[in-house]
Design a protein around this motif. Sequence first.
Motif, PDB file in Angstrom:
ATOM      1  N   VAL A   1       0.875  -1.315  -0.059  1.00  0.00           N
ATOM      2  CA  VAL A   1       0.202  -0.427   0.076  1.00  0.00           C
ATOM      3  C   VAL A   1       0.663   1.135   0.508  1.00  0.00           C
ATOM      4  N   ASN A   2       1.038   2.302  -1.087  1.00  0.00           N
ATOM      5  CA  ASN A   2       1.192   2.912  -0.949  1.00  0.00           C
ATOM      6  C   ASN A   2       0.815   4.897  -0.548  1.00  0.00           C
ATOM      7  N   ARG A   3       1.758   5.918  -0.103  1.00  0.00           N
ATOM      8  CA  ARG A   3       0.495   6.646  -0.154  1.00  0.00           C
ATOM      9  C   ARG A   3       1.175   8.071  -0.875  1.00  0.00           C
ATOM     10  N   TYR A   4       0.624   8.142  -1.606  1.00  0.00           N
ATOM     11  CA  TYR A   4       1.214  10.175  -2.277  1.00  0.00           C
ATOM     12  C   TYR A   4      -0.136  11.278  -1.940  1.00  0.00           C
ATOM     13  N   LEU A   5       1.546  12.479  -1.375  1.00  0.00           N
ATOM     14  CA  LEU A   5       0.950  13.023  -0.931  1.00  0.00           C
ATOM     15  C   LEU A   5       1.226  13.798  -2.575  1.00  0.00           C
TER      16      LEU A   5
ATOM     17  N   ARG B   1       6.963  11.122  -5.613  1.00  0.00           N
ATOM     18  CA  ARG B   1       6.753  10.449  -7.643  1.00  0.00           C
ATOM     19  C   ARG B   1       7.207   8.673  -7.183  1.00  0.00           C
ATOM     20  N   LEU B   2       7.047   8.285  -8.136  1.00  0.00           N
ATOM     21  CA  LEU B   2       7.881   6.545  -8.225  1.00  0.00           C
ATOM     22  C   LEU B   2       8.322   6.586  -9.061  1.00  0.00           C
ATOM     23  N   THR B   3      10.061   6.838  -9.396  1.00  0.00           N
ATOM     24  CA  THR B   3      10.160   6.819 -10.549  1.00  0.00           C
ATOM     25  C   THR B   3      10.485   5.183 -11.130  1.00  0.00           C
ATOM     26  N   LEU B   4      10.811   5.026 -12.697  1.00  0.00           N
ATOM     27  CA  LEU B   4      10.625   3.929 -13.509  1.00  0.00           C
ATOM     28  C   LEU B   4      11.367   2.709 -12.618  1.00  0.00           C
ATOM     29  N   HIS B   5      10.846   1.972 -12.301  1.00  0.00           N
ATOM     30  CA  HIS B   5      11.167  -0.015 -11.531  1.00  0.00           C
ATOM     31  C   HIS B   5      10.701  -0.513 -12.151  1.00  0.00           C
ATOM     32  N   GLN B   6      11.010  -2.040 -12.161  1.00  0.00           N
ATOM     33  CA  GLN B   6      10.377  -3.157 -12.728  1.00  0.00           C
ATOM     34  C   GLN B   6       9.877  -4.088 -11.378  1.00  0.00           C
TER      35      GLN B   6
ATOM     36  N   VAL C   1      -2.105  -6.480  -9.696  1.00  0.00           N
ATOM     37  CA  VAL C   1      -3.106  -5.963  -9.668  1.00  0.00           C
ATOM     38  C   VAL C   1      -3.160  -4.616  -9.328  1.00  0.00           C
ATOM     39  N   SER C   2      -3.084  -2.841  -9.197  1.00  0.00           N
ATOM     40  CA  SER C   2      -2.490  -1.865  -8.665  1.00  0.00           C
ATOM     41  C   SER C   2      -4.196  -1.155  -8.916  1.00  0.00           C
ATOM     42  N   VAL C   3      -4.392  -0.187  -7.999  1.00  0.00           N
ATOM     43  CA  VAL C   3      -5.752   0.132  -7.748  1.00  0.00           C
ATOM     44  C   VAL C   3      -5.171   1.072  -6.788  1.00  0.00           C
TER      45      VAL C   3
ATOM     46  N   TYR D   1       8.873  -1.044 -17.213  1.00  0.00           N
ATOM     47  CA  TYR D   1       9.289  -1.083 -16.739  1.00  0.00           C
ATOM     48  C   TYR D   1       7.559   0.239 -16.519  1.00  0.00           C
ATOM     49  N   HIS D   2       7.719   0.728 -15.076  1.00  0.00           N
ATOM     50  CA  HIS D   2       6.539   1.542 -14.864  1.00  0.00           C
ATOM     51  C   HIS D   2       6.949   1.897 -13.711  1.00  0.00           C
ATOM     52  N   GLY D   3       5.755   3.510 -13.402  1.00  0.00           N
ATOM     53  CA  GLY D   3       6.099   4.426 -12.214  1.00  0.00           C
ATOM     54  C   GLY D   3       5.289   5.451 -12.193  1.00  0.00           C
ATOM     55  N   ILE D   4       5.466   6.845 -11.358  1.00  0.00           N
ATOM     56  CA  ILE D   4       4.323   7.778 -10.831  1.00  0.00           C
ATOM     57  C   ILE D   4       4.534   8.920 -11.215  1.00  0.00           C
ATOM     58  N   MET D   5       4.064  10.050 -11.930  1.00  0.00           N
ATOM     59  CA  MET D   5       4.886  11.186 -12.329  1.00  0.00           C
ATOM     60  C   MET D   5       4.106  12.041 -10.668  1.00  0.00           C
TER      61      MET D   5
ATOM     62  N   GLN E   1      -4.547  13.102  -1.230  1.00  0.00           N
ATOM     63  CA  GLN E   1      -3.432  12.461  -0.847  1.00  0.00           C
ATOM     64  C   GLN E   1      -3.982  11.166  -2.255  1.00  0.00           C
ATOM     65  N   ARG E   2      -3.102  10.682  -2.609  1.00  0.00           N
ATOM     66  CA  ARG E   2      -3.970   9.540  -3.703  1.00  0.00           C
ATOM     67  C   ARG E   2      -3.330   7.808  -2.676  1.00  0.00           C
ATOM     68  N   ILE E   3      -4.277   7.590  -2.678  1.00  0.00           N
ATOM     69  CA  ILE E   3      -3.705   5.956  -2.377  1.00  0.00           C
ATOM     70  C   ILE E   3      -3.580   4.367  -3.328  1.00  0.00           C
ATOM     71  N   ASN E   4      -2.324   4.025  -2.996  1.00  0.00           N
ATOM     72  CA  ASN E   4      -2.426   2.766  -4.467  1.00  0.00           C
ATOM     73  C   ASN E   4      -2.027   1.508  -3.753  1.00  0.00           C
ATOM     74  N   PHE E   5      -3.045   0.843  -3.923  1.00  0.00           N
ATOM     75  CA  PHE E   5      -2.340  -0.696  -3.424  1.00  0.00           C
ATOM     76  C   PHE E   5      -2.120  -1.701  -4.964  1.00  0.00           C
TER      77      PHE E   5
ATOM     78  N   LEU F   1      -1.723  -5.273  -5.339  1.00  0.00           N
ATOM     79  CA  LEU F   1      -1.796  -6.930  -5.120  1.00  0.00           C
ATOM     80  C   LEU F   1      -1.291  -7.850  -5.962  1.00  0.00           C
ATOM     81  N   ARG F   2       0.016  -8.430  -5.568  1.00  0.00           N
ATOM     82  CA  ARG F   2       1.165  -9.225  -6.111  1.00  0.00           C
ATOM     83  C   ARG F   2       0.763 -10.623  -5.957  1.00  0.00           C
ATOM     84  N   LYS F   3       1.838 -11.848  -6.343  1.00  0.00           N
ATOM     85  CA  LYS F   3       1.813 -13.018  -5.960  1.00  0.00           C
ATOM     86  C   LYS F   3       3.169 -13.144  -5.823  1.00  0.00           C
TER      87      LYS F   3
HETATM   88  C1  SIN Z   1       3.954   0.749  -7.973  1.00  0.00           C
HETATM   89  O1  SIN Z   1       4.760   0.064  -8.911  1.00  0.00           O
HETATM   90  O2  SIN Z   1       4.265   0.200  -6.550  1.00  0.00           O
HETATM   91  C2  SIN Z   1       2.711   1.505  -7.479  1.00  0.00           C
HETATM   92  C3  SIN Z   1       2.300   2.092  -8.929  1.00  0.00           C
HETATM   93  C4  SIN Z   1       1.253   3.288  -8.565  1.00  0.00           C
HETATM   94  O3  SIN Z   1       1.205   3.407  -7.388  1.00  0.00           O
HETATM   95  O4  SIN Z   1       0.567   2.909  -9.472  1.00  0.00           O
END
Ligand code: SIN
Length: 216
Positions: free
Chosen positions: A122-126, A130-135, A147-149, A189-193, A206-210, A212-214
Amino acid sequence: MNLELFEHTGPAGGVEPMGKQAFILRGGALAELPQLLHALAGVEAASPFRHMVTPGGRPMSVALTNCGEWGWVSDSRGYRYTRLDPMTGRTWPPMPDVFARLAAHAAAAAGFAGFVPDACLVNRYLPGSRLTLHQDRNEQDFGAPIVSVSLGIPAVFLFGGHQRGDRPARFPLFHGDVAVWGGADRLRYHGIMPLRDGHHPALGAQRINFTLRKAG
Ligand code: SIN
Ligand code: FE2
């Protein structure tokens, strides 16, 4: 605020492709919203949000917590999944049923039947976070999708290629959207501006993202 973003949003229930096996399910989480927010409050009470430090020693701008059997952590030793929350010394709070159910549902709608997540980051963005590009590659099994909500104020999702230098496409993500990527797109690769200022009626600034992974 973010007016140009709203011009691109599709109707709830729409499915927008990001790749061959990557989709945004617009509004895919809206039907479960009260249960999701209630469950989230329980997770946060047991394992609070905190800023972890990257292996390079910088505090992450995103605050995070986890639920489920495995939780994603970062510290000077690297990125990995742990069974115990390093802050509380206890196991991560259990994955709420509503999270697992929504994840399985969304995965199936995107073509990945039988998804059973064992980890939820669970990520919390104010504004400014940001989240830089990653795999996402700390998981054991790349056969399962991610799966990302998204909840709260909108964000711009960057969806790149298989090389860090590949130019990413940009997709706005709104409150209630669910992104799913797997199969041929699993390791993109993916990320958040950097999050823009904004106010969401239910979640404030705020933005909350969760996600879900195996993992195990
Ligand atoms: C993530 O890559 O872990 C989160 C992506 C997002 O916040 O939408
Ligand atoms: Fe990720």
